[in-house]
Design a protein around this motif. Structure first.
Motif, PDB file in Angstrom:
ATOM      1  N   ARG A 218       0.862  -1.183   0.000  1.00 21.62           N
ATOM      2  CA  ARG A 218       0.000   0.000   0.000  1.00 21.62           C
ATOM      3  C   ARG A 218       0.896   1.230   0.000  1.00 21.62           C
ATOM      4  O   ARG A 218       1.805   1.327   0.812  1.00 21.62           O
ATOM      5  CB  ARG A 218      -0.888   0.013   1.249  1.00 21.62           C
ATOM      6  CG  ARG A 218      -1.605   1.326   1.486  1.00 21.62           C
ATOM      7  CD  ARG A 218      -2.561   1.262   2.653  1.00 21.62           C
ATOM      8  NE  ARG A 218      -3.736   0.447   2.345  1.00 21.62           N
ATOM      9  CZ  ARG A 218      -4.761   0.871   1.601  1.00 21.62           C
ATOM     10  NH1 ARG A 218      -4.762   2.087   1.088  1.00 21.62           N
ATOM     11  NH2 ARG A 218      -5.781   0.079   1.372  1.00 21.62           N
ATOM     12  N   VAL A 219       0.636   2.146  -0.909  1.00 28.81           N
ATOM     13  CA  VAL A 219       1.341   3.424  -0.893  1.00 28.81           C
ATOM     14  C   VAL A 219       0.558   4.371  -0.009  1.00 28.81           C
ATOM     15  O   VAL A 219      -0.659   4.508  -0.166  1.00 28.81           O
ATOM     16  CB  VAL A 219       1.437   4.038  -2.312  1.00 28.81           C
ATOM     17  CG1 VAL A 219       1.994   5.453  -2.255  1.00 28.81           C
ATOM     18  CG2 VAL A 219       2.300   3.190  -3.203  1.00 28.81           C
ATOM     19  N   LEU A 220       1.252   5.002   0.921  1.00 24.65           N
ATOM     20  CA  LEU A 220       0.641   6.059   1.715  1.00 24.65           C
ATOM     21  C   LEU A 220       1.473   7.315   1.477  1.00 24.65           C
ATOM     22  O   LEU A 220       2.696   7.295   1.660  1.00 24.65           O
ATOM     23  CB  LEU A 220       0.662   5.696   3.205  1.00 24.65           C
ATOM     24  CG  LEU A 220       0.095   6.777   4.135  1.00 24.65           C
ATOM     25  CD1 LEU A 220      -1.413   6.959   3.922  1.00 24.65           C
ATOM     26  CD2 LEU A 220       0.369   6.445   5.604  1.00 24.65           C
ATOM     27  N   ALA A 221       0.836   8.385   1.012  1.00 23.90           N
ATOM     28  CA  ALA A 221       1.595   9.597   0.665  1.00 23.90           C
ATOM     29  C   ALA A 221       0.925  10.823   1.276  1.00 23.90           C
ATOM     30  O   ALA A 221      -0.304  10.930   1.276  1.00 23.90           O
ATOM     31  CB  ALA A 221       1.660   9.744  -0.850  1.00 23.90           C
ATOM     32  N   PHE A 222       1.757  11.708   1.804  1.00 23.09           N
ATOM     33  CA  PHE A 222       1.253  12.986   2.312  1.00 23.09           C
ATOM     34  C   PHE A 222       2.006  14.102   1.601  1.00 23.09           C
ATOM     35  O   PHE A 222       3.236  14.075   1.510  1.00 23.09           O
ATOM     36  CB  PHE A 222       1.448  13.086   3.832  1.00 23.09           C
ATOM     37  CG  PHE A 222       0.835  14.322   4.421  1.00 23.09           C
ATOM     38  CD1 PHE A 222      -0.510  14.610   4.210  1.00 23.09           C
ATOM     39  CD2 PHE A 222       1.596  15.197   5.187  1.00 23.09           C
ATOM     40  CE1 PHE A 222      -1.085  15.763   4.747  1.00 23.09           C
ATOM     41  CE2 PHE A 222       1.014  16.346   5.728  1.00 23.09           C
ATOM     42  CZ  PHE A 222      -0.329  16.627   5.516  1.00 23.09           C
ATOM     43  N   HIS A 223       1.269  15.070   1.092  1.00 27.67           N
ATOM     44  CA  HIS A 223       1.851  16.178   0.329  1.00 27.67           C
ATOM     45  C   HIS A 223       1.737  17.446   1.152  1.00 27.67           C
ATOM     46  O   HIS A 223       0.624  17.822   1.539  1.00 27.67           O
ATOM     47  CB  HIS A 223       1.105  16.349  -0.999  1.00 27.67           C
ATOM     48  CG  HIS A 223       1.063  15.086  -1.799  1.00 27.67           C
ATOM     49  ND1 HIS A 223       0.216  14.043  -1.491  1.00 27.67           N
ATOM     50  CD2 HIS A 223       1.765  14.692  -2.884  1.00 27.67           C
ATOM     51  CE1 HIS A 223       0.405  13.055  -2.352  1.00 27.67           C
ATOM     52  NE2 HIS A 223       1.341  13.424  -3.204  1.00 27.67           N
ATOM     53  N   LEU A 224       2.863  18.083   1.408  1.00 23.22           N
ATOM     54  CA  LEU A 224       2.870  19.291   2.232  1.00 23.22           C
ATOM     55  C   LEU A 224       3.932  20.252   1.726  1.00 23.22           C
ATOM     56  O   LEU A 224       4.687  19.913   0.796  1.00 23.22           O
ATOM     57  CB  LEU A 224       3.093  18.943   3.706  1.00 23.22           C
ATOM     58  CG  LEU A 224       4.471  18.457   4.192  1.00 23.22           C
ATOM     59  CD1 LEU A 224       4.458  18.398   5.718  1.00 23.22           C
ATOM     60  CD2 LEU A 224       4.874  17.115   3.641  1.00 23.22           C
ATOM     61  N   ASP A 225       4.013  21.429   2.339  1.00 22.83           N
ATOM     62  CA  ASP A 225       5.005  22.404   1.892  1.00 22.83           C
ATOM     63  C   ASP A 225       6.389  22.078   2.448  1.00 22.83           C
ATOM     64  O   ASP A 225       6.522  21.599   3.579  1.00 22.83           O
ATOM     65  CB  ASP A 225       4.600  23.817   2.331  1.00 22.83           C
ATOM     66  CG  ASP A 225       3.589  24.419   1.376  1.00 22.83           C
ATOM     67  OD1 ASP A 225       3.713  24.182   0.160  1.00 22.83           O
ATOM     68  OD2 ASP A 225       2.673  25.119   1.844  1.00 22.83           O
ATOM     69  N   ARG A 226       7.401  22.386   1.638  1.00 23.07           N
ATOM     70  CA  ARG A 226       8.796  22.108   2.004  1.00 23.07           C
ATOM     71  C   ARG A 226       9.201  22.795   3.321  1.00 23.07           C
ATOM     72  O   ARG A 226      10.004  22.267   4.076  1.00 23.07           O
ATOM     73  CB  ARG A 226       9.692  22.630   0.879  1.00 23.07           C
ATOM     74  CG  ARG A 226      11.162  22.353   1.034  1.00 23.07           C
ATOM     75  CD  ARG A 226      11.924  23.068  -0.048  1.00 23.07           C
ATOM     76  NE  ARG A 226      11.681  22.482  -1.355  1.00 23.07           N
ATOM     77  CZ  ARG A 226      12.431  21.507  -1.869  1.00 23.07           C
ATOM     78  NH1 ARG A 226      13.445  21.042  -1.213  1.00 23.07           N
ATOM     79  NH2 ARG A 226      12.158  21.026  -3.052  1.00 23.07           N
ATOM     80  N   ASP A 227       8.621  23.978   3.626  1.00 21.15           N
ATOM     81  CA  ASP A 227       9.029  24.704   4.829  1.00 21.15           C
ATOM     82  C   ASP A 227       8.121  24.387   6.017  1.00 21.15           C
ATOM     83  O   ASP A 227       8.194  25.051   7.057  1.00 21.15           O
ATOM     84  CB  ASP A 227       9.063  26.211   4.552  1.00 21.15           C
ATOM     85  CG  ASP A 227       7.702  26.749   4.089  1.00 21.15           C
ATOM     86  OD1 ASP A 227       6.747  25.943   3.965  1.00 21.15           O
ATOM     87  OD2 ASP A 227       7.590  27.963   3.856  1.00 21.15           O
ATOM     88  N   ASP A 228       7.277  23.372   5.914  1.00 25.73           N
ATOM     89  CA  ASP A 228       6.394  22.988   7.020  1.00 25.73           C
ATOM     90  C   ASP A 228       7.235  22.334   8.125  1.00 25.73           C
ATOM     91  O   ASP A 228       7.998  21.393   7.848  1.00 25.73           O
ATOM     92  CB  ASP A 228       5.337  22.009   6.488  1.00 25.73           C
ATOM     93  CG  ASP A 228       4.225  21.756   7.499  1.00 25.73           C
ATOM     94  OD1 ASP A 228       4.531  21.566   8.693  1.00 25.73           O
ATOM     95  OD2 ASP A 228       3.064  21.734   7.087  1.00 25.73           O
ATOM     96  N   LEU A 229       7.067  22.810   9.365  1.00 26.10           N
ATOM     97  CA  LEU A 229       7.895  22.290  10.467  1.00 26.10           C
ATOM     98  C   LEU A 229       7.604  20.819  10.760  1.00 26.10           C
ATOM     99  O   LEU A 229       8.418  20.120  11.362  1.00 26.10           O
ATOM    100  CB  LEU A 229       7.684  23.128  11.735  1.00 26.10           C
ATOM    101  CG  LEU A 229       8.130  24.600  11.618  1.00 26.10           C
ATOM    102  CD1 LEU A 229       7.809  25.368  12.883  1.00 26.10           C
ATOM    103  CD2 LEU A 229       9.632  24.675  11.295  1.00 26.10           C
ATOM    104  N   GLU A 230       6.450  20.330  10.321  1.00 25.02           N
ATOM    105  CA  GLU A 230       6.089  18.936  10.592  1.00 25.02           C
ATOM    106  C   GLU A 230       6.809  17.959   9.649  1.00 25.02           C
ATOM    107  O   GLU A 230       6.800  16.743   9.874  1.00 25.02           O
ATOM    108  CB  GLU A 230       4.567  18.772  10.442  1.00 25.02           C
ATOM    109  CG  GLU A 230       4.003  17.686  11.340  1.00 25.02           C
ATOM    110  CD  GLU A 230       2.518  17.433  11.111  1.00 25.02           C
ATOM    111  OE1 GLU A 230       1.918  18.025  10.207  1.00 25.02           O
ATOM    112  OE2 GLU A 230       1.977  16.598  11.871  1.00 25.02           O
TER     113      GLU A 230
END
Ligand SMILES: Cc1cc2nc3c(=O)[nH]c(=O)nc-3n(C[C@H](O)[C@H](O)[C@H](O)COP(=O)(O)OP(=O)(O)OC[C@H]3O[C@@H](n4cnc5c(N)ncnc54)[C@H](O)[C@@H]3O)c2cc1C
Length: 371
Positions: A218-230
């Motif tokens: 199963r592929v699990l992917a999260f897309h966020l901003d490069r400068d996100d502290l998380e």
């Protein structure tokens, strides 16, 4: 002709132009091994015609890709929206085994007679006396010292993906449209997980994607901003999974995380400056991600790799027949594709109003990231 990059775009173009042209494909050492962690699995049914034109469709069908099932999204609310791709007039499309897909296209290019060099490094590109020159340092066998060789061609194509190595050598800069990063993991599938749907869900600081792929994982992917502290925290697979499971859409996804690695991939839209490309000496083209890389929410990258290969094959044939506007026509098509893509992308992100005040969504809807 020299093609830099033997990914889907470069291999498709080599396949399409042989046997009429001599084709040299250049790739990096161990590119095949790197493919093991590739992401980019869904291919729309509209790609069938392109695969047929390449003469690889029957082989493609025998590779064991899975037919694309329904998708369910929690985009602007937690009320599920279902889409069944059988409603697509082109057919449902596929979830790909990316390693097999890339290898199949490359094998087809070689079977058609293209030559592949994948033991070179430090490539240098120049234009001299009306021809394109690629200086390549070859790795010596065993203890032998590396040596330099120059290849010449009237047509040079950059198919090196987001690294756009040939275009960069010619002084072209990548036009970044945003700073999206994709964190993804291939998770082992729990015996109780029989789910076949593609799951997409908006979150406060990004969006999720998950589906089972033909490899059985199963592929699990999260897309966020490069400068996100998380970003740093979510490189831990347990944290990534825990965050996903706060959403009802992923609550029933129960894979193990032991021994799993979280990969990070730049995923924002990007492209070459088409006016700067038009000003380069004739015979230079770019295809696939090197030309135009899409935000993964568009799920359009592999189709674009095949379609731009077809577009450039056509342009090269016209160019050889003496039509000097062949590249300009191709670039005009690319301008149209880009405009349509940006419009749809804007609409997709604007549809999430529940997190409209959050930075991730504000950035995409404030106009700052739109042309
Ligand atoms: C997170 C994410 C999810 C995605 N999901 C999807 C999806 O669901 N569906 C979809 O259609 N697309 C998706 N994509 C996009 C898709 O993966 C790409 O569009 C596709 O791989 C582009 O093919 P390409 O041949 O242009 O480039 P690539 O696949 O990147 O191939 C480039 C080739 O060039 C070679 N190369 C690189 N540098 C050099 C060098 N210096 N010298 C020689 N060779 C070099 C590489 O080794 C490689 O073989 C996704 C992308 C991301 C980031």
């Amino acid at each position: 002709m020299i093609i830099v990059g033997a990914g889907p775009a470069g291999s498709a173009l080599a396949c399409r132009l042989r046997p009429r042209y001599r084709v040299l494909l250049l790739d990096r050492p161990l590119a095949g091994a790197g493919a093991a962690s590739r992401i980019g699995e869904s291919l729309p049914g509209a790609a069938r015609v392109l695969l047929q034109r390449l003469g690889v469709y029957d082989h493609f069908l025998a590779q064991g890709h899975a037919e694309r099932g329904a998708s369910v999204s929690h985009w602007d609310s937690d009320t599920p929206t279902w889409f069944d791709p059988v409603r697509d007039p082109h057919g449902a499309g596929w979830h790909l085994d990316r390693v097999r897909f890339d290898a199949g296209l490359r094998e087809a290019a070689l079977a058609a007679g293209a030559a592949l060099v994948d033991n070179g490094r430090h490539l240098r590109v120049s234009h001299y006396g009306g021809r394109w020159c690629v200086d390549l340092e070859y790795l010596g066998q065993g203890c032998a010292a590396p040596f330099l060789r120059t290849h010449h061609a009237t047509v040079l194509v950059d198919a090196s993906g987001r690294s756009m190595v040939a275009a960069k050598q010619l002084g072209m800069a990548r036009r970044m449209e945003d700073n999206l990063i994709c964190l993804y993991a291939h998770l082992p599938v729990d015996a109780r997980d029989e789910d076949q749907a593609t799951r997409i869900c908006a979150d406060t600081n990004g969006w999720w994607y998950s589906v089972r792929v033909p490899s059985g994982q199963r592929v699990l992917a999260f897309h966020l901003d490069r400068d996100d502290l998380e970003l740093k925290v979510l490189r831990d697979p347990a944290r990534l999974l825990a965050k996903s499971r706060r959403h009802t859409l992923f609550a029933e996804v129960k894979p193990a995380t032991v021994g799993v690695q979280v990969h990070a991939r730049p995923a924002g839209g990007a492209g070459l400056d088409l006016d700067a490309l038009a000003a380069l000496p004739e015979g230079f083209f770019a295809i696939g991600d090197a030309m135009l890389a899409f935000d993964p929410i568009a799920s359009q990258g592999l189709f674009n790799a095949l379609a731009t290969a077809e577009g450039v094959a056509h342009a090269v044939e016209r160019y050889a027949d003496g039509f000097k506007d062949a590249r300009d026509r191709y670039l005009d098509e690319m301008r149209t594709v880009h405009t349509r893509y940006r419009q749809r992308l804007g609409e997709t992100y604007a549809a999430v109003t529940r997190y409209a005040h959050e930075q991730f969504w504000l950035r995409r809807n404030s106009g700052a990231l739109r042309e």
